[in-house]
Design a protein around this motif. Structure first.
Motif, PDB file in Angstrom:
ATOM      1  N   UNK A 283      68.855 -16.045  17.691  1.00 17.86           N
ATOM      2  CA  UNK A 283      70.010 -16.469  17.004  1.00 17.86           C
ATOM      3  C   UNK A 283      70.174 -17.841  16.746  1.00 17.86           C
ATOM      4  N   UNK A 284      69.602 -18.843  17.642  1.00 17.14           N
ATOM      5  CA  UNK A 284      69.663 -20.047  17.292  1.00 17.14           C
ATOM      6  C   UNK A 284      68.723 -20.554  16.377  1.00 17.14           C
ATOM      7  N   UNK A 285      67.486 -19.957  16.492  1.00 16.24           N
ATOM      8  CA  UNK A 285      66.763 -20.288  15.412  1.00 16.24           C
ATOM      9  C   UNK A 285      66.905 -19.687  14.104  1.00 16.24           C
ATOM     10  N   UNK A 286      67.867 -18.822  13.855  1.00 16.94           N
ATOM     11  CA  UNK A 286      68.237 -18.317  12.551  1.00 16.94           C
ATOM     12  C   UNK A 286      69.089 -19.190  12.067  1.00 16.94           C
ATOM     13  N   UNK A 287      69.962 -20.016  12.847  1.00 16.16           N
ATOM     14  CA  UNK A 287      70.841 -20.958  12.397  1.00 16.16           C
ATOM     15  C   UNK A 287      69.964 -22.251  12.012  1.00 16.16           C
ATOM     16  N   UNK A 288      69.341 -22.626  12.810  1.00 16.26           N
ATOM     17  CA  UNK A 288      68.537 -23.862  12.638  1.00 16.26           C
ATOM     18  C   UNK A 288      67.175 -23.783  13.138  1.00 16.26           C
ATOM     19  N   UNK A 289      66.278 -23.916  12.231  1.00 14.96           N
ATOM     20  CA  UNK A 289      64.736 -23.748  12.366  1.00 14.96           C
ATOM     21  C   UNK A 289      64.176 -24.535  13.551  1.00 14.96           C
ATOM     22  N   UNK A 290      64.739 -25.519  13.791  1.00 11.17           N
ATOM     23  CA  UNK A 290      64.127 -26.236  14.845  1.00 11.17           C
ATOM     24  C   UNK A 290      64.594 -26.018  16.231  1.00 11.17           C
ATOM     25  N   UNK A 291      65.023 -24.834  16.307  1.00 14.39           N
ATOM     26  CA  UNK A 291      65.358 -24.174  17.659  1.00 14.39           C
ATOM     27  C   UNK A 291      64.062 -23.446  17.965  1.00 14.39           C
ATOM     28  N   UNK A 292      63.000 -23.175  16.829  1.00 15.29           N
ATOM     29  CA  UNK A 292      61.926 -22.321  17.412  1.00 15.29           C
ATOM     30  C   UNK A 292      61.181 -23.065  18.538  1.00 15.29           C
ATOM     31  N   UNK A 293      61.249 -24.208  18.663  1.00 16.02           N
ATOM     32  CA  UNK A 293      60.403 -24.864  19.671  1.00 16.02           C
ATOM     33  C   UNK A 293      60.896 -24.128  21.039  1.00 16.02           C
ATOM     34  N   UNK A 294      62.180 -23.890  21.392  1.00 17.93           N
ATOM     35  CA  UNK A 294      62.555 -23.556  22.427  1.00 17.93           C
ATOM     36  C   UNK A 294      62.187 -22.202  22.846  1.00 17.93           C
ATOM     37  N   UNK A 295      62.068 -21.257  21.716  1.00 17.26           N
ATOM     38  CA  UNK A 295      61.428 -19.917  21.852  1.00 17.26           C
ATOM     39  C   UNK A 295      59.943 -19.893  21.951  1.00 17.26           C
ATOM     40  N   UNK A 296      59.505 -20.835  21.742  1.00 18.25           N
ATOM     41  CA  UNK A 296      57.805 -20.956  21.581  1.00 18.25           C
ATOM     42  C   UNK A 296      57.356 -20.511  23.166  1.00 18.25           C
ATOM     43  N   UNK A 297      58.109 -21.106  24.098  1.00 21.55           N
ATOM     44  CA  UNK A 297      57.365 -20.738  25.398  1.00 21.55           C
ATOM     45  C   UNK A 297      58.590 -20.714  26.446  1.00 21.55           C
ATOM     46  N   UNK A 298      58.773 -19.981  27.393  1.00 16.49           N
ATOM     47  CA  UNK A 298      59.617 -20.158  28.412  1.00 16.49           C
ATOM     48  C   UNK A 298      59.941 -21.220  29.180  1.00 16.49           C
ATOM     49  N   UNK A 299      58.693 -21.988  29.485  1.00 17.46           N
ATOM     50  CA  UNK A 299      58.785 -23.321  30.174  1.00 17.46           C
ATOM     51  C   UNK A 299      59.129 -24.488  29.248  1.00 17.46           C
ATOM     52  N   UNK A 300      59.443 -24.316  27.950  1.00 17.32           N
ATOM     53  CA  UNK A 300      59.797 -25.322  26.960  1.00 17.32           C
ATOM     54  C   UNK A 300      61.163 -26.109  27.477  1.00 17.32           C
ATOM     55  N   UNK A 301      61.909 -25.106  27.797  1.00 18.20           N
ATOM     56  CA  UNK A 301      63.502 -25.875  27.948  1.00 18.20           C
ATOM     57  C   UNK A 301      63.294 -26.810  29.334  1.00 18.20           C
TER      58      UNK A 301
END
Length: 333
Positions: free
Chosen positions: A280-298
């Motif tokens: 949902x976050x990525x759908x609102x702001x494409x920059x959110x895709x980095x969070x979704x790339x890997x569970x360790x990114x956060x």
């Protein structure tokens, strides 16, 4: 001054009753309106508000990382958007925060890395950091954490003493490079994607990006002078049209730090909601895709010398993303 983002429900933050009581509103300082971090935080806040009824988040537009950490110290924010180096100085009460002392904050999560370097004209003759000696360089706005990172690296590489360093906003720096008023201007990517002003510059003139050599004594000087700023990563080939190879550059992370007074359950629910609603976050702001790339990114964008909020740490351990380089902090009532 702080402006509350209109799309976020307003409210007054308070904790009541037991230590694990949920807050009415978490005030989240973002950055200047329209910046990549601000747009992403607005998307995150809206997603949390609709997905976790017991949490209410109020994004507040601010001057950015340094101001956010000061506001958190003053009790005017609960969450601060900041950068690796600013968070480090705030937590340890040094640098810009020496006069106010240590800021009671803990790690929450990272939103993306910002790999930074200098853009130059393709035919400028500037092909390496060494070629920047004696040049005019736009460094970004004075309060930006990434500006401090670049200044430390330029000093360690022997450029700062001979070059003319001017602190212009990012778009002003782009305009100055186009007009010839400067020879180089600070640019960065966000989560591996060119930010808007860099895209505009790449479309309007032929540029390339300056690579950094981290194999020699200059990088060792960065490590000695400011180990918290000695982070580097890669900008990939093709980020701008004339970049024909991957290059190594200084890097910082845009990260969120939370007041140590926020209860464990609140921080746990916060990061859990972000992860579970990352699409949902990525759908609102494409920059959110980095969070979704890997569970360790956060987690990996948080500075390992700053303890992680126990609520966030609990979630990362449940997720299988915990790294033992990090320490678990404590809630202070």
């Amino acid at each position: 001054a702080i402006l509350a983002a209109a799309v976020i429900v307003a409210g007054v933050f308070s904790f009541a009753g037991r230590a694990d009581a949920q807050p009415k509103t978490l005030r989240w300082g973002s950055t200047t309106l329209g910046g990549g971090a601000q747009i992403l935080i607005a998307a995150l806040a809206a997603t949390i508000n609709e997905s976790a009824p017991s949490l209410k988040v109020q994004e507040q537009i601010t001057g950015g990382p340094v101001e956010n950490v000061r506001l958190l110290k003053q009790g005017l924010l609960e969450i601060a958007q900041t950068t690796t180096n600013v968070a480090y100085d705030g937590y340890f009460g040094r640098g810009k925060f020496a006069s106010q002392g240590k800021v009671p904050m803990l790690g929450l999560f990272a939103i993306y890395p910002a790999a930074s370097t200098l853009a130059v004209g393709l035919k400028s003759g500037i092909n390496s950091v060494n070629d920047l000696k004696g040049k005019r360089i736009s460094m970004g706005p004075p309060a930006a954490g990434i500006t401090e990172v670049m200044e430390v690296w330029l000093r360690a590489y022997g450029i700062a003493d001979s070059a003319t360093l001017v602190k212009l906003g990012y778009t002003d720096g782009v305009d100055a490079l186009r007009s010839g008023a400067v020879d180089a201007t600070l640019v960065f990517d966000a989560g591996g994607k060119a930010v808007g002003f860099l895209q505009e510059l790449d479309l309007s003139m032929d540029i390339t990006l300056v690579p950094w050599d981290v194999s020699g004594p200059e990088y060792q000087k960065v490590l000695k002078a400011a180990p918290e700023l000695a982070i580097y990563s890669t900008i990939g080939k093709g980020l701008v049209k004339h970049l024909d190879r991957d290059i190594v550059v200084p890097t910082t992370y845009s990260s969120e730090y939370i007041s140590s007074s926020v209860p464990e359950e609140t921080a746990y629910l916060f990061v859990k909601t972000v992860w579970e609603n990352r699409a949902k976050v990525t759908a609102r702001a494409n920059l959110g895709s980095w969070i979704a790339m890997d569970k360790k990114n956060m987690l990996i964008g948080l500075h390992p010398d700053i303890p992680v909020h126990p609520g966030a740490a609990r979630f990362y351990k449940e997720l299988g993303a915990w790294d033992n380089r990090y320490k678990v902090g404590a809630v202070v009532k």
